[in-house]
Design a protein around this motif. Sequence first.
Motif, mmCIF file in Angstrom:
data_model
loop_
_atom_site.group_PDB
_atom_site.id
_atom_site.type_symbol
_atom_site.label_atom_id
_atom_site.label_comp_id
_atom_site.label_asym_id
_atom_site.label_seq_id
_atom_site.Cartn_x
_atom_site.Cartn_y
_atom_site.Cartn_z
ATOM 1 N N UNK A 67 0.830 -1.207 0.000
ATOM 2 C CA UNK A 67 0.000 0.000 0.000
ATOM 3 C C UNK A 67 0.863 1.255 0.000
ATOM 4 N N UNK A 68 1.986 1.198 0.701
ATOM 5 C CA UNK A 68 2.905 2.342 0.677
ATOM 6 C C UNK A 68 3.436 2.547 -0.734
ATOM 7 N N UNK A 69 3.735 1.436 -1.428
ATOM 8 C CA UNK A 69 4.172 1.539 -2.823
ATOM 9 C C UNK A 69 3.077 2.149 -3.699
ATOM 10 N N UNK A 70 1.831 1.717 -3.479
ATOM 11 C CA UNK A 70 0.707 2.269 -4.249
ATOM 12 C C UNK A 70 0.590 3.777 -4.052
ATOM 13 N N UNK A 71 0.639 4.204 -2.791
ATOM 14 C CA UNK A 71 0.550 5.634 -2.507
ATOM 15 C C UNK A 71 1.688 6.412 -3.127
ATOM 16 N N UNK A 72 2.879 5.835 -3.092
ATOM 17 C CA UNK A 72 4.043 6.482 -3.693
ATOM 18 C C UNK A 72 3.859 6.656 -5.192
ATOM 19 N N UNK A 73 3.366 5.613 -5.857
ATOM 20 C CA UNK A 73 3.141 5.707 -7.303
ATOM 21 C C UNK A 73 2.123 6.791 -7.648
ATOM 22 N N UNK A 74 1.086 6.925 -6.835
ATOM 23 C CA UNK A 74 0.052 7.922 -7.121
ATOM 24 C C UNK A 74 0.519 9.341 -6.823
ATOM 25 N N UNK A 75 1.579 9.477 -6.047
ATOM 26 C CA UNK A 75 2.074 10.811 -5.693
ATOM 27 C C UNK A 75 2.918 11.442 -6.797
ATOM 28 N N UNK A 76 3.197 10.675 -7.851
ATOM 29 C CA UNK A 76 3.990 11.218 -8.958
ATOM 30 C C UNK A 76 3.121 12.067 -9.872
ATOM 31 N N UNK A 77 3.436 13.348 -9.968
ATOM 32 C CA UNK A 77 2.743 14.213 -10.918
ATOM 33 C C UNK A 77 3.415 14.153 -12.288
ATOM 34 N N UNK A 78 4.650 13.677 -12.337
ATOM 35 C CA UNK A 78 5.374 13.559 -13.600
ATOM 36 C C UNK A 78 5.052 12.226 -14.258
ATOM 37 N N UNK A 79 4.963 12.227 -15.582
ATOM 38 C CA UNK A 79 4.767 11.004 -16.354
ATOM 39 C C UNK A 79 6.137 10.441 -16.718
ATOM 40 N N UNK A 80 6.258 9.119 -16.655
ATOM 41 C CA UNK A 80 7.514 8.492 -17.056
ATOM 42 C C UNK A 80 8.418 8.109 -15.909
ATOM 43 N N UNK A 81 8.030 8.424 -14.674
ATOM 44 C CA UNK A 81 8.824 8.025 -13.513
ATOM 45 C C UNK A 81 8.587 6.536 -13.266
ATOM 46 N N UNK A 82 9.637 5.749 -13.001
ATOM 47 C CA UNK A 82 9.453 4.300 -12.770
ATOM 48 C C UNK A 82 8.523 4.027 -11.588
ATOM 49 N N UNK A 83 7.577 3.116 -11.787
ATOM 50 C CA UNK A 83 6.630 2.770 -10.731
ATOM 51 C C UNK A 83 7.191 1.666 -9.826
ATOM 52 N N UNK A 84 6.701 1.611 -8.617
ATOM 53 C CA UNK A 84 7.091 0.570 -7.666
ATOM 54 C C UNK A 84 6.169 -0.647 -7.729
ATOM 55 N N UNK A 85 4.883 -0.410 -7.985
ATOM 56 C CA UNK A 85 3.902 -1.499 -7.992
ATOM 57 C C UNK A 85 3.817 -2.126 -9.374
ATOM 58 N N UNK A 86 3.811 -3.481 -9.399
ATOM 59 C CA UNK A 86 3.602 -4.202 -10.649
ATOM 60 C C UNK A 86 2.462 -5.201 -10.458
ATOM 61 N N UNK A 87 2.278 -6.103 -11.412
ATOM 62 C CA UNK A 87 1.128 -6.996 -11.355
ATOM 63 C C UNK A 87 1.300 -8.214 -10.463
ATOM 64 N N UNK A 88 2.504 -8.487 -9.981
ATOM 65 C CA UNK A 88 2.742 -9.708 -9.204
ATOM 66 C C UNK A 88 1.961 -9.768 -7.889
ATOM 67 N N UNK A 89 1.896 -8.683 -7.106
ATOM 68 C CA UNK A 89 1.157 -8.760 -5.846
ATOM 69 C C UNK A 89 -0.324 -9.114 -6.021
ATOM 70 N N UNK A 90 -0.949 -8.647 -7.091
ATOM 71 C CA UNK A 90 -2.365 -8.972 -7.317
ATOM 72 C C UNK A 90 -2.542 -10.455 -7.623
ATOM 73 N N UNK A 91 -1.619 -11.033 -8.359
ATOM 74 C CA UNK A 91 -1.677 -12.472 -8.653
ATOM 75 C C UNK A 91 -1.502 -13.272 -7.374
ATOM 76 N N UNK A 92 -0.547 -12.881 -6.545
ATOM 77 C CA UNK A 92 -0.336 -13.565 -5.268
ATOM 78 C C UNK A 92 -1.553 -13.420 -4.360
#
Length: 200
Positions: A67-92
Motif C-alpha cells: 500500500x505504501x508503494x501504491x501511494x508512492x506511485x500515485x504521488x507522482x505528478x510527472x509522467x515516465x517516472x518508474x513505478x514501484x507497484x507491478x502486477x505480481x502482488x495482485x496475482x499472489x
Amino acid sequence: MRLYTKTGDKGQTSLIGGRVGKDDIRVEAYGTIDELNSFVGLAQAEAAKHESLQEMAGCLLDIQHELFDCGSDLAYAKVGVPYKMNGEPAVRMEEWIDRYIVEAPELTRFILPGGSALSSMLHVCRTVCRRAERRVVTLSGEHVINQDVLIYLNRLSDYFFAAARVANYNLGVPDTEYVRSAEVFRKGKAKTKGTSEEKG
C-alpha cells in the motif's frame, strides 16, 4: 527532524513534480490509501496476538508495504517516472483468496460485518479499500496513473472479505447472517463477497 514544516499552512502540499491543493483528487486518492494502511496496521497487530493467525499477520504486513508503494506511485505528478507497484502482488493475492475460500465455511446468505474484533477490523479495511479504489478510479479519469494500483486495490478488497471470514472461523466466532437475506449463494457457487456492497 521537525514534524511540522508550515509549508502547507495555505492549503497546499507537495507532489513529486509540483504543488497542489490538499483537496486535489491525487492527494485524496493516496491519502485514502494511507488511511487504509493505518487500519491494516490495526488489523495486523490484532492478528499477531493469535497463534493460529500468524500467517495472516505476515500477509497483512506485506500488504502494508505494498500500500505504501501504491501511494508512492500515485504521488507522482510527472509522467515516465518508474513505478514501484507491478502486477505480481495482485496475482499472489488471488492465491491467498483462493486458500481462504476453502478454509472458511461456505456462504449461503449475505453476512453482516463483524463477529470477532479482528474480523470487524478487516471489514473496515474492506470498505475503506473500496473507497480508495473509487478515488483512484476518479484520478485515473483525469491523469495517467499506474493501472496496477487499481487492479491491486480491487483484489485487495476481496482479500479483506475472505480474511475476515477466516479470522472468525479460526477464532471460533460464527459469521452473523443478514436476517432478511434469502439464500443468495448456491452450494458450491458462493463468491468471495457476501455483503450487500457493490460487487466487482
